[in-house]
Motif scaffolding. Structure first.
Motif, short mmCIF file in Angstrom:
data_model
loop_
_atom_site.label_atom_id
_atom_site.label_comp_id
_atom_site.label_asym_id
_atom_site.label_seq_id
_atom_site.Cartn_x
_atom_site.Cartn_y
_atom_site.Cartn_z
N SER A 23 1.36 -0.85 -0.16
CA SER A 23 0.26 0.01 0.09
C SER A 23 0.67 1.21 -0.14
O SER A 23 1.76 1.36 0.26
CB SER A 23 -0.81 -0.40 1.54
N HIS A 24 0.51 2.42 -0.48
CA HIS A 24 0.97 4.16 -0.05
C HIS A 24 0.13 4.73 1.09
O HIS A 24 -1.13 4.50 1.24
CB HIS A 24 0.29 4.69 -1.69
N HIS A 25 0.73 5.26 1.84
CA HIS A 25 0.10 5.18 2.40
C HIS A 25 0.31 7.54 2.75
O HIS A 25 1.91 7.35 2.52
CB HIS A 25 0.80 5.38 3.73
N LYS A 50 0.01 11.21 4.14
CA LYS A 50 -0.71 12.59 4.18
C LYS A 50 -0.69 13.23 4.07
O LYS A 50 0.23 14.33 2.89
CB LYS A 50 0.68 11.92 5.63
N SER A 91 -4.92 11.66 6.76
CA SER A 91 -4.23 10.60 5.89
C SER A 91 -4.72 9.50 4.81
O SER A 91 -6.42 9.73 5.13
CB SER A 91 -3.53 9.85 6.53
N THR A 150 -4.72 5.82 2.96
CA THR A 150 -4.05 4.48 2.37
C THR A 150 -4.44 4.25 1.59
O THR A 150 -6.23 3.79 1.04
CB THR A 150 -3.96 3.52 3.41
#
Length: 169
Positions: free
Chosen positions: A47-49, A51, A60, A62
């Protein structure tokens, strides 16, 4: 007062940062004002997190790496934040229709092409689709009302591009 938007070209520029991780600035526009969204992206195997900061506002998100609509979800997330809709998880009927149309288009364009879908201001043709090849060249584009209409037009345009390429080989 009009709403803030993230133009499609900005989303396309964020694509590299989303895949590689790191920091980016994305302008969120409306005719009388421009905001900078500051993004920090961290990636793991699945995954890409993300912010995002708009001045004092921070949120934020995900996204799964394999989700074909992740760029559109990122755009929607940024637009929702800029417009004060922090409950991004609640999708509108238009967002659901766009996501379903994108999934249907992705099923006909093949793995070497990337489709983008965005809303228009035309109530009779509320969706715009652009399909790019690996080099970033447009190989299909259309506006339409329904998923089926968009898919058939893209399929037809892709078929013509493929036939032309076969003729050159």
């Amino acid at each position: 007062m009009s709403e803030f938007t993230v133009p499609l070209r900005r989303v396309m520029l964020l694509q590299h940062t989303l895949e590689a991780g790191g920091k980016a600035v994305c302008q969120v526009l409306r005719p009388e004002r421009v905001f900078d969204a500051r993004l920090e992206i961290e990636n793991d195997l699945r995954s890409h997190h993300i912010k995002a900061n708009f001045g004092p506002l921070t949120a934020s998100l995900t996204l799964l790496k394999g989700d074909s609509s992740k760029y559109h979800l990122l755009r929607d997330f940024l637009q929702d934040l800029a417009n004060g809709r922090t409950e991004s998880g609640r999708q509108s009927a238009e967002a659901i229709a766009m996501r379903e149309a994108l999934e249907a288009i992705n099923s006909v364009i093949g793995p070497t092409r990337m489709a983008y879908i965005s809303p228009t201001t035309d109530p009779e043709r509320p969706f715009r689709v652009i399909v790019l090849d690996q080099l970033g060249d447009i190989c299909a584009r259309t506006k339409g009302y329904s998923q089926d209409e968009l898919v058939e037009t893209v399929r037809s345009q892709i078929r013509r591009v493929d036939e032309r390429l076969e003729g050159l080989a």
